[in-house]
Each structure stands twice: as structure tokens, then as C-alpha cells.
Design an enzyme around this catalytic site. Structure first.
Site, PDB file in Angstrom:
ATOM      1  CG  HIS A   1      -2.089   0.788   1.100  1.00 33.51           C
ATOM      2  ND1 HIS A   1      -3.333   0.241   1.005  1.00 33.51           N
ATOM      3  CD2 HIS A   1      -2.243   2.114   0.980  1.00 33.51           C
ATOM      4  CE1 HIS A   1      -4.210   1.196   0.849  1.00 33.51           C
ATOM      5  NE2 HIS A   1      -3.581   2.355   0.838  1.00 33.51           N
TER       6      HIS A   1
ATOM      7  NE  ARG B   1       0.433  -4.560 -19.425  1.00 31.84           N
ATOM      8  CZ  ARG B   1       1.421  -3.720 -19.090  1.00 31.84           C
ATOM      9  NH1 ARG B   1       1.190  -2.439 -18.979  1.00 31.84           N
ATOM     10  NH2 ARG B   1       2.638  -4.192 -18.862  1.00 31.84           N
TER      11      ARG B   1
ATOM     12  NE  ARG C   1      -0.712  -7.927 -23.665  1.00 27.26           N
ATOM     13  CZ  ARG C   1       0.004  -7.811 -22.554  1.00 27.26           C
ATOM     14  NH1 ARG C   1       1.303  -7.998 -22.590  1.00 27.26           N
ATOM     15  NH2 ARG C   1      -0.572  -7.494 -21.419  1.00 27.26           N
TER      16      ARG C   1
ATOM     17  CD  GLU D   1       4.893 -11.177 -23.011  1.00 27.53           C
ATOM     18  OE1 GLU D   1       4.865 -10.428 -22.017  1.00 27.53           O
ATOM     19  OE2 GLU D   1       3.878 -11.745 -23.468  1.00 27.53           O
TER      20      GLU D   1
ATOM     21  CG  ASN E   1       7.140  -6.066 -17.123  1.00 30.11           C
ATOM     22  OD1 ASN E   1       8.131  -5.372 -17.005  1.00 30.11           O
ATOM     23  ND2 ASN E   1       5.948  -5.563 -17.378  1.00 30.11           N
ATOM     24  CG  ASP E   2       5.429 -12.054 -18.598  1.00 30.32           C
ATOM     25  OD1 ASP E   2       5.382 -12.581 -17.473  1.00 30.32           O
ATOM     26  OD2 ASP E   2       4.451 -11.497 -19.125  1.00 30.32           O
TER      27      ASP E   2
ATOM     28  NE  ARG F   1       4.796  -9.610 -14.314  1.00 27.33           N
ATOM     29  CZ  ARG F   1       4.312  -9.141 -15.465  1.00 27.33           C
ATOM     30  NH1 ARG F   1       4.385  -9.869 -16.567  1.00 27.33           N
ATOM     31  NH2 ARG F   1       3.769  -7.955 -15.532  1.00 27.33           N
TER      32      ARG F   1
ATOM     33  CB  CYS G   1       5.811  -2.842 -24.534  1.00 23.42           C
ATOM     34  SG  CYS G   1       5.537  -4.603 -24.615  1.00 23.42           S
TER      35      CYS G   1
HETATM   36  C1  PEP Z   1       5.806  -7.703 -20.109  1.00 22.00           C
HETATM   37  O1  PEP Z   1       5.702  -8.875 -19.766  1.00 22.00           O
HETATM   38  O2  PEP Z   1       6.876  -7.064 -20.054  1.00 22.00           O
HETATM   39  C2  PEP Z   1       4.637  -6.980 -20.635  1.00 22.00           C
HETATM   40  C3  PEP Z   1       4.763  -5.781 -21.162  1.00 22.00           C
HETATM   41  O3  PEP Z   1       3.420  -7.575 -20.501  1.00 22.00           O
HETATM   42  P1  PEP Z   1       2.644  -7.661 -19.086  1.00 22.00           P
HETATM   43  O4  PEP Z   1       3.400  -6.837 -18.097  1.00 22.00           O
HETATM   44  O5  PEP Z   1       1.288  -7.171 -19.347  1.00 22.00           O
HETATM   45  O6  PEP Z   1       2.710  -9.126 -18.803  1.00 22.00           O
HETATM   46 MG    MG Z   2       3.937  -9.951 -20.321  1.00 20.81          MG
END
Ligand code: PEP
Ligand code: MG
Length: 563
Positions: free
Chosen positions: A184, A286, A322, A417, A440-441, A451, A488
């Protein structure tokens, strides 16, 4: 100890003296008082009145809803029923501290039992009791300190009410010993743009008054910094301030190489802010965010409305949509019904869509219809690109691109990813019109670290050279085949990492709109040759932290040698 780490929130840097949030007071002992009941009563009356006045004064200074909350607390402190309860205990020979503690505790129980609005006030009563007891003991009251000058607040964690009441003219930065990036405190800090490092356990030993630098971008707190370190931090803070007021020029490197800066969006309603902050289009829309609370698949008509609104907001601009990325942290009941032990490795993204191909076909229909509906936009139609998430094979790429073309989608690509896609980027890009790297992935799957899991959060660092090598594979394949490679994931929002990613071959960067200014400003300070050299330095490192340091050093060396 000269520095320690935590999780940085945002990109800011702040410096100043530490003021600690006082810990809750230990419960007083119920041993009899050595003073008379009259003396104890006088002490308690003075303390209660002082606390009530202080709460009122703070409320008046804060204004708004904070004033109402604090005035209500002041009234609680002087509540006559409570006073009677306290007096009874004092007459029985107890100390003022214990009488207040015990009387407030029993009143608290009564309030809690009532439930509803009054029940929710129980925590406020605790706060008043703590303040009165602190005053009786002559120690600082728990809660946000007020040292009389701007300070860096150090706390275990903040209650939402504390965070909401933070005076941003006084609180230069925030360090918490607990809490993670999704706590939070972190969410509110991000919203209020407070420079924060959370989950930094080592901060528990920081004495009041110590000078620190809070570097949110690096997630590092420097203790007793040198004059040089303070100067550099100040310089960065100044640069950041001027970046936010710099002209909204298209993204480019110092040598003029264009690097279009795009926005990550989850709702068409976010378009206005993105345009205002200079987004040159959308790099990741997204679509699953539109339907997270839906129990059944969205209709073509409702999707068409949303996509039409989105495309209309970006006339003449690129908009990368996407298709639904359902599964793992974003389950959609109408696409993911099976329980999976490892949902991140399960029927997610394109895999889930393929298993319910009707839904994918309907989404492509809606996208094609929205595209057709916005063709006649007087300011020019948006340039619609569509991509699939979680693509892990060449065959999946061929499948998706062919299907998208069947629906008249002119530009169809895939997200990279999963390491397999990065390693086979040349073959994937032979079929797809473009690739967009979801760092991220890609980081989660490369480092095998969930993650969402705080205990492995330190692995979720896109600076890791293993991740950078995979990005390089994709960048090189894109350059060979003349196909665009966007980024992205959150990595694109880290200004220096953005430079590295461009050095590795990224042709566009997409990020949360609030990150655009910092990235725009940093790109303008490096040429493409610089970016490649900085990227090489990061790639040569053994781990994420040394990659970051190597890139910082390479970037600084270049600046020193500039005329
Ligand atoms: C990612 O995985 O970096 C990505 C942009 O997609 P999301 O964060 O929505 O999984
Ligand atoms: Mg992703």
C-alpha cells in the site's frame, strides 16, 4: 555501512536528514503509582489537553478531510466518558500511563463491538492513547515526526492514513524497512510521486539526523554521503525537474536517431494523459485490462466501441494493440478455467486464446471493424498494429500472423517474453511484421523467478546480462531483417536502461506515460554510438547490479570526455 538496498519506487532521487517514525510504545506496567491520585490526575489532564490542542492545530494546518479526521480525534481525547474511566483507575492508585492505556483499551473494545463507523474509529482511539502516554512519558509521539525541518522519513511501514497526511513540502523522501513494490505504501508513494525505497531492512539502524541519499531509480540508500555524492544526487534531481518541464519533442538520441516514445495503456480513457505527456502513439494496449471483472467474453460490439475510442485518440499515430493476455496474474474467467499448479507456465496468453479460438477471432473482428470505423478520421487514421502475447514458438507466430491477416490486420506481430522466442528471433521475425519485447515476463522466465513473489523480487531485474543478451538477439534479428523491435516492459521506463535497450537494437520504447519525460531527456544526452558502448559495458557484467554500475560508469565517462 555506507549504502544499502531496497526496492525503489519511481525514478526520483532525494537527500536530507533522517527523521524516524517513532515505534509504538510498549504497554505501561500496572504497578501502583508512587504519586497521589490527585497528582496523577493533574498530569493526565495536562497531557490530554495538550494532545487535543496539538491534533486540532495539525488538522487546521492540513485542511481538507485531514482536518475532519484530526478534529474528531481531538474530541475523542477529551471525551467525558473516557475521562471518568481514567479517573476510576487513578483513584485506585494506578499510574496515569496505565490508567489511560487501560481505559482507552476498554473503550476500544466497546467501539469495536459496535462495529460500523464507530468500530472503524477504534484505531484512531489507539493513536490518541499512544499520544497521551508518550506525552506523560516525555517521549516523542508515535506517527509522522515533526523535527521542524524537511526530512527523509524512515518507518517500518506507513498506515494509509499516515501516507495520506504526509506533507510533501517536509517529507523529502521515504524509506521503509518493510513492504514490497506492491504494498500500500508503495502504491501511494507512486501516486503522490514520493521518492521512496521500500523493504530496506537495514534502515532500522539509521539514527535520527543522519544524512542520506534516497535513490529510487537504483533502489539504493547512501548513508553519510560525501559532498561529491550529494552534488551528483542534487544534479540528478535538478535534471529530473527540468526534464519534466522540457519541450515534448519526439524521442531521439543526441545524434538525431529517432526513438519513438510510446505509451502503455490499459483503458482508452488513459489516452488524453498520454498525449499530454508527449506519447507518440501507443506501444502496448493491454486489452485484458478492459475485461478483468467480466465473467463472460466481451461482445464484438463492446470491444469495437473501446478500440474505436482508442484509435480515434491517436490520429495518424501508431497504436499497438495486444490481444487478450489472460492467465497467471491476469486470469479471465472466460478464458482460464482450469486450475494450474504453475499458471505462469500454463495456458496463458496466445495459448489460452488458441484453446478458445472463437474469442480470438471475435477480438480480431472487433479490431478490424474499429480500424475501418476510424479510417475516415479527418486528422488521419491511426496506424493499427496487432500483436500476440506469450508467443514461444515459430509455429505460434505463423498461426497468429496468418489468422490476423485473414481479418485484414495489416501489421501483425508477436511479443517476445519467453526466452525461446528471443533465441529464435530471426526465425520468428521472418514471419512476423514486428516484435515487441515484454521485459517483465522475459525477466521472470529467464531468471525463473515469479514476478509476483516478494521473496524472489531481487531476481526480477531486467538489468540482468542474461536478459540483455536475449534483447540483443532480438535487436540483431530485427536489424538484419529490417523489422521493428519495440520494448514495452517496465525496463523501457528506466532512463539509462532505455539507452542500453536502444544500444541493443530496440527501435521504439513504450512505457507508463509518467515515465516519458525522464526517458526523453536521457536519450537526448547519448548518441547511437554511445548507446552501443554503454550496452556493451552492461552486457559484459556478471549480474544485474554490476551491469547497472558498468552502464552508469560508461555513461559518465562519455560525458566527461565531451567538450
Ligand atoms: C511484459 O511482460 O513485459 C509486458 C509488457 O506484458 P505484461 O506486463 O502485461 O505481462
Ligand atoms: Mg507480459
Amino acid at each position: 555501512m555506507t549504502e544499502f538496498r531496497g526496492v525503489g519506487i519511481g525514478l526520483g532521487v532525494a537527500q536530507g536528514p533522517v527523521a524516524r517514525m517513532a515505534e509504538p510504545l510498549p504497554a505501561p506496567s500496572d504497578a501502583p503509582s508512587t504519586a497521589t491520585p490527585e497528582e496523577e490526575t493533574a498530569r493526565v489532564r495536562e497531557a490530554v489537553a495538550a494532545v487535543a490542542r496539538e491534533l486540532e492545530e495539525r488538522g487546521a494546518a492540513a485542511g481538507g478531510s485531514a482536518r475532519d479526521v484530526l478534529e474528531a480525534q481531538a474530541m475523542m481525547a477529551e471525551d467525558p466518558t473516557l475521562e471518568t474511566e481514567v479517573d476510576t483507575r487513578l483513584q485506585a492508585g494506578k499510574t496515569g500511563e496505565w490508567a489511560v492505556f487501560d481505559a482507552f483499551a476498554s473503550f476500544r473494545e466497546q467501539l469495536t463491538a459496535l462495529g460500523g463507523y464507530l468500530g472503524e474509529r477504534a484505531a484512531d482511539l489507539d493513536d490518541v492513547a499512544q499520544r497521551v502516554i508518550a506525552r506523560l512519558r516525555g517521549v516523542p509521539a508515535p506517527g509522522i515526526p515533526d523535527p521542524g525541518h524537511p526530512f527523509v522519513l524512515v518507518a517500518k511501514d506507513l498506515a494509509p492514513a499516515d501516507t495520506a497526511l504526509l506533507d510533501l513540502d517536509k517529507v523529502l523522501g521515504l524509506i521503509t524497512t518493510e513492504g514490497g513494490p506492491t504494498s500500500h505504501t508503495a502504491i501511494l508513494a507512486r501516486e503522490k510521486s514520493i521518492v521512496a525505497v521500500v523493504g530496506a531492512a537495514a534502515a532500522k539502524d539509521l539514527p535520527d539526523g543522519t544524512t542520506v541519499i534516497v535513490d529510487a531509480a537504483a533502489g539504493v540508500v547512501t548513508v553519510d554521503p560525501t559532498a561529491d555524492e550529494l552534488d551528483r544526487a542534487q544534479h540528478r534531481a535538478d535534471e529530473r525537474r527540468s526534464a519534466s518541464s522540457a519541450p515534448l519533442t519526439p524521442g531521439a538520441l543526441a545524434d538525431g536517431t529517432p526513438v519513438p516514445l510510446l505509451a502503455n495503456l490499459g483503458k482508452p480513457g488513459g489516452a488524453a494523459q498520454a498525449v499530454e505527456l508527449g506519447a507518440e502513439g501507443v506501444g502496448l494496449f493491454r486489452t485484458e485490462f478492459l475485461f478483468l471483472s467480466a465473467s463472460s467474453a466481451p461482445t464484438v460490439a463492446e470491444q469495437r466501441t473501446a478500440y474505436t475510442e482508442l484509435l480515434s485518440a491517436f490520429p495518424g499515430k501508431k497504436v499497438v494493440v495486444r490481444v487478450l493476455d489472460a492467465g497467471a496474474d491476469k486470469p479471465l474467467p472466460f478464458l482460464n478455467d482450469a486450475h494450474e499448479e504453475n499458471p505462469a507456465l500454463g495456458l496463458r496468453g496466445l495459448r489460452a486464446l488458441r484453446a478458445s479460438e472463437d474469442i480470438l477471432r471475435e477480438q480480431l473482428t472487433a479490431l478490424a471493424e474499429a480500424d475501418a470505423a476510424t479510417r475516415a478520421n479527418p486528422e488521419g487514421p491511426a496506424d493499427l498494429w496487432v500483436m500476440a502475447p506469450m508467443v514461444s514458438t515459430v509455429e505460434e507466430t505463423e498461426y497468429f500472423v496468418a489468422l490476423a491477416r485473414d481479418y485484414g490486420i495489416k501489421t501483425a506481430g508477436v511479443m517476445v517474453e519467453v526466452p525461446s522466442s528471443a533465441l529464435l528471433a530471426d526465425r520468428i521475425l521472418a514471419h512476423a511484421d514486428f516484435a515487441s519485447i515484454g521485459t517483465n515476463d522475459l525477466t521472470q522466465y529467464t531468471l525463473a523467478a515469479d514476478r509476483l513473489l516478494g521473496s524472489v523480487a531481487s531476481f526480477q531485474d531486467p538489468w540482468h546480462p542474461a536478459v540483455l543478451r536475449l534483447v540483443r538477439e532480438v535487436g540483431a534479428a530485427g536489424a538484419d531483417l529490417g523489422k521493428p523491435v519495440g520494448i514495452c516492459g517496465e525496463a523501457a521506463a528506466d532512463p539509462l536502461l532505455a539507452v542500453v535497450l536502444v544500444g541493443l537494437g530496440a527501435t521504439t520504447l513504450s512505457m507508463a506515460p509518467t515515465a516519458l519525460a525522464d526517458v526523453r531527456a536521457t536519450l537526448l544526452t547519448h548518441t547511437l554510438d554511445d548507446a552501443r558502448r554503454i550496452a556493451e559495458a552492461a552486457l559484459a557484467a556478471d549480474d544485474a547490479a554490476s551491469a547497472r554500475t558498468a552502464a552508469q560508469n560508461a555513461a559518465a565517462r562519455k560525458k566527461e570526455t565531451q567538450p
